[in-house]
Design an enzyme around this catalytic site. Structure first.
Site, PDB file in Angstrom:
ATOM      1  N   CYS A 216      -2.224   8.954   2.640  1.00 41.02           N
ATOM      2  CA  CYS A 216      -2.044   8.508   1.257  1.00 41.02           C
ATOM      3  C   CYS A 216      -3.270   8.825   0.422  1.00 41.02           C
ATOM      4  CB  CYS A 216      -1.752   7.016   1.241  1.00 41.02           C
ATOM      5  SG  CYS A 216      -2.906   6.079   2.232  1.00 41.02           S
TER       6      CYS A 216
ATOM      7  N   GLU B 254       0.887  -1.171   0.000  1.00 41.08           N
ATOM      8  CA  GLU B 254       0.000   0.000   0.000  1.00 41.08           C
ATOM      9  C   GLU B 254       0.914   1.207   0.000  1.00 41.08           C
ATOM     10  OE1 GLU B 254      -3.104  -0.205  -0.300  1.00 41.08           O
ATOM     11  OE2 GLU B 254      -3.860  -1.993   0.705  1.00 41.08           O
TER      12      GLU B 254
HETATM   13  P1  NDP Z   1       8.521   5.093   4.434  1.00 44.74           P
HETATM   14  O1  NDP Z   1       8.341   4.195   3.290  1.00 44.74           O
HETATM   15  O2  NDP Z   1       9.797   5.802   4.600  1.00 44.74           O
HETATM   16  O3  NDP Z   1       8.268   4.320   5.812  1.00 44.74           O
HETATM   17  C1  NDP Z   1       7.249   3.372   5.965  1.00 44.74           C
HETATM   18  C2  NDP Z   1       7.784   2.174   6.718  1.00 44.74           C
HETATM   19  O4  NDP Z   1       8.719   1.484   5.901  1.00 44.74           O
HETATM   20  C3  NDP Z   1       8.530   2.518   7.996  1.00 44.74           C
HETATM   21  O5  NDP Z   1       8.312   1.511   8.945  1.00 44.74           O
HETATM   22  C4  NDP Z   1       9.981   2.536   7.554  1.00 44.74           C
HETATM   23  O6  NDP Z   1      10.873   2.334   8.612  1.00 44.74           O
HETATM   24  C5  NDP Z   1       9.995   1.393   6.569  1.00 44.74           C
HETATM   25  N1  NDP Z   1      11.022   1.472   5.552  1.00 44.74           N
HETATM   26  C6  NDP Z   1      11.537   2.571   4.954  1.00 44.74           C
HETATM   27  N2  NDP Z   1      12.438   2.216   4.019  1.00 44.74           N
HETATM   28  C7  NDP Z   1      12.504   0.871   4.025  1.00 44.74           C
HETATM   29  C8  NDP Z   1      13.248  -0.083   3.279  1.00 44.74           C
HETATM   30  N3  NDP Z   1      14.113   0.276   2.345  1.00 44.74           N
HETATM   31  N4  NDP Z   1      13.061  -1.389   3.550  1.00 44.74           N
HETATM   32  C9  NDP Z   1      12.193  -1.777   4.491  1.00 44.74           C
HETATM   33  N5  NDP Z   1      11.451  -0.925   5.226  1.00 44.74           N
HETATM   34  C10 NDP Z   1      11.593   0.393   4.990  1.00 44.74           C
HETATM   35  O7  NDP Z   1       7.277   6.062   4.342  1.00 44.74           O
HETATM   36  P2  NDP Z   1       7.007   7.400   5.125  1.00 44.74           P
HETATM   37  O8  NDP Z   1       7.284   7.268   6.546  1.00 44.74           O
HETATM   38  O9  NDP Z   1       7.651   8.472   4.375  1.00 44.74           O
HETATM   39  O10 NDP Z   1       5.405   7.458   4.970  1.00 44.74           O
HETATM   40  C11 NDP Z   1       4.781   8.212   4.034  1.00 44.74           C
HETATM   41  C12 NDP Z   1       4.566   7.478   2.717  1.00 44.74           C
HETATM   42  O11 NDP Z   1       3.760   6.327   2.876  1.00 44.74           O
HETATM   43  C13 NDP Z   1       3.834   8.333   1.714  1.00 44.74           C
HETATM   44  O12 NDP Z   1       4.372   8.161   0.435  1.00 44.74           O
HETATM   45  C14 NDP Z   1       2.418   7.819   1.744  1.00 44.74           C
HETATM   46  O13 NDP Z   1       1.628   8.082   0.673  1.00 44.74           O
HETATM   47  C15 NDP Z   1       2.624   6.375   1.989  1.00 44.74           C
HETATM   48  N6  NDP Z   1       1.455   5.821   2.647  1.00 44.74           N
HETATM   49  C16 NDP Z   1       0.641   4.949   1.974  1.00 44.74           C
HETATM   50  C17 NDP Z   1      -0.507   4.475   2.549  1.00 44.74           C
HETATM   51  C18 NDP Z   1      -1.411   3.510   1.865  1.00 44.74           C
HETATM   52  O14 NDP Z   1      -2.239   2.887   2.527  1.00 44.74           O
HETATM   53  N7  NDP Z   1      -1.318   3.291   0.565  1.00 44.74           N
HETATM   54  C19 NDP Z   1      -0.898   4.899   3.884  1.00 44.74           C
HETATM   55  C20 NDP Z   1       0.024   5.784   4.497  1.00 44.74           C
HETATM   56  C21 NDP Z   1       1.165   6.230   3.893  1.00 44.74           C
HETATM   57  P3  NDP Z   1      11.701   3.552   9.247  1.00 44.74           P
HETATM   58  O15 NDP Z   1      10.714   4.475   9.866  1.00 44.74           O
HETATM   59  O16 NDP Z   1      12.573   2.884  10.241  1.00 44.74           O
HETATM   60  O17 NDP Z   1      12.452   4.185   8.118  1.00 44.74           O
END
Ligand code: NDP
Length: 458
Positions: A266, A232
């Site tokens: 999102c 997602e």
């Molecule tokens: P990130 O992708 O940076 O973080 C989301 C999660 O993924 C966190 O737990 C993060 O950990 C982890 N993560 C980040 N990079 C990696 C990687 N390379 N491998 C594995 N895990 C990873 O997103 P944001 O925090 O920036 O959140 C906002 C984004 O998420 C926006 O683009 C938004 O649109 C999207 N989103 C989508 C939703 C949906 O339902 N479709 C709902 C909500 C948000 P850590 O914090 O430790 O980096």
């Protein structure tokens, strides 16, 4: 990224947390695997009982749980309480319905003898890794865990590094609700430990809600390991306004949808696409209503818009807006971070956005509405589809033929007519194009992390 609670309203780091060591992580994965061996044989009645107990705890402790979310990621206290309430609703809904979603599904093949029984049986997969974002720090997790645990899987949560207290609180609620030890565990780890987890044979599936780059990495790794995955990801949802819409009420809806969760959802309405016949009036209403929002302390009752979750997101948004203005976009209101402490960005509107401006194709994850004019329905649909994202969308019209075309032609996973996009347990949720794949919620959510086994007995 350090695992820490940093108050977005003040910028102050309140508490830091140590990451699990590799050995501690190994122990947690093994515990999840061991727990699965007996949890898979529990009955729906038992699982429903624990779900309902979790819902009761969420309701009883809503103020405390909501305060943690507001402290860690800045959403208004009112919004945080509503989110916790929604999780309780999700627990109860799945407690009531999961058994139906997973009942044997009969088939009737022509060549089966009279005495044959042919059906699909849904069996749990095992430990499922959930990588979750901070923006709905409770709901994103419950949206996964309610159906996944009701299906008999165990859950391992890697939450975003800026919401550790919420992450720990979720595990605590489930343990106190009676779920057996190891069925749901929070792992305080950074994303560098994810790759090895996805490779681990005991981890049978992975779901990620977050950004597109993170989704691509995790999805690729899951594919390499031939494991079920759900992604997602981001979105840049269109909000299409046709002349037959009630303009004032629709402008209220546009502002509510664009600024929901301090503009960091999102499924916020990010691109407001308006038929030129009503564009001047709608633009005036949009700017007026955005400017009327009260920005401030997320704990205060009269605050409409709190701070953004972190300085990095604020800087990124600011850069996208400045670069878009430099490329020729017109700023109608707002447009630069507010002075003083905390990550505050004002409600803003950009218009006349050229295609080479970041705001045209990128997701703006903050309270900035992008205003587009369309000469007719064809052009409105073309602008809506001129995006790599395809999460949700909404359109506002009283014309049934227009509504039908919008439903058929806008390339998204979800399309709403005269309603803003939202998620609710009873209805599937998910995106198309680069917004991800797979569906959460409703029966899709319950069946995703199962082996749909075909059985033929004669
Ligand atoms: P990130 O992708 O940076 O973080 C989301 C999660 O993924 C966190 O737990 C993060 O950990 C982890 N993560 C980040 N990079 C990696 C990687 N390379 N491998 C594995 N895990 C990873 O997103 P944001 O925090 O920036 O959140 C906002 C984004 O998420 C926006 O683009 C938004 O649109 C999207 N989103 C989508 C939703 C949906 O339902 N479709 C709902 C909500 C948000 P850590 O914090 O430790 O980096």
């Amino acid at each position: 990224m350090a695992i820490a609670t940093t108050n977005p309203a003040t910028g102050e780091t309140v508490q830091e947390f140590d990451s699990l060591t590799e050995q501690e992580l190994e122990d947690r994965i093994q515990r999840s695997w061991d727990a699965f061996q007996s949890y898979r044989d529990t009955t729906f009645e038992q699982r429903s009982g624990w779900m309902r107990a979790a819902a009761d705890i969420l309701d009883a402790e809503v103020d405390h749980l909501a305060e943690l979310a507001t402290l860690e990621m800045g959403k208004t206290f009112a919004a945080a309480k509503a989110e916790v309430g929604k999780c309780a609703l999700g627990c109860r809904w799945y407690a009531d319905h999961a058994a139906d979603h997973l009942a044997d599904h009969p088939w009737d093949p022509a060549d089966a003898p009279e005495n044959a029984r042919v059906f699909t049986r849904y069996q749990p997969l095992g430990p499922v890794l959930a990588i979750m974002p901070w923006n709905f720090p409770y709901w994103q997790v419950f949206r996964f865990l309610c159906p996944a645990l009701m299906a008999g899987n165990t859950g391992l949560l890697k939450h975003a590094s800026n919401v550790p207290q919420v992450a720990l609180a979720i595990e605590d609620v489930l343990v106190r609700a009676g779920f057996p030890e190891g069925v749901f565990q929070t792992l305080l780890i950074g994303s560098s430990m994810i790759e090895a987890m996805v490779d681990d044979d005991r981890v049978r599936g992975v779901t990620l809600t977050g950004s597109e780059p993170a989704g691509r990495e995790v999805g690729a790794r899951a594919g390499k390991n031939v494991k079920t995955s759900v992604l997602e990801l981001g979105g840049s949802d269109a909000f299409i306004v046709m002349p037959s819409a009630d303009l004032d009420a629709t402008a209220d809806a546009a502002v509510a949808s664009r600024t929901l969760n301090n503009g960091q959802s999102c499924i916020n309405a990010k691109r407001i696409i308006v038929h030129e016949q009503v564009a001047d009036e709608f633009q005036r209403l949009l700017v007026e209503k955005m400017e009327a929002l009260k920005v401030g302390d997320p704990m205060a009752e009269d605050t409409d818009l709190g701070p953004m979750s972190g300085p990095q997101g604020l800087e990124e948004l600011d850069k996208q807006v400045q670069d878009s203005v430099a490329a020729g976009a017109k700023l109608l209101t707002g447009g630069k971070p507010m002075e003083g402490r905390g990550n505050y960005y004002p409600p803003s509107v950009l218009a006349e956005i050229p295609k080479d401006a970041p705001a045209y194709y990128e997701e703006l994850f903050g309270p900035v509405a992008l205003f587009f004019r369309a000469k007719d329905l064809d052009e409105a649909i073309a602008i809506a589809n001129d995006s790599s994202f395809g999460l949700g969308g909404s359109a506002w019209t009283q014309d049934a033929d227009e509504a039908e075309r919008l439903v058929n032609e806008v390339e998204t996973g979800m399309m709403n007519i005269n309603k803003i996009t939202a998620s609710t347990p009873e209805v599937p949720f998910g995106g198309a194009k680069n917004s991800g794949y797979g569906r959460e919620l409703a029966s899709f959510g319950t069946q995703t992390f199962t082996n749909a086994k075909t059985v033929w007995i004669q």
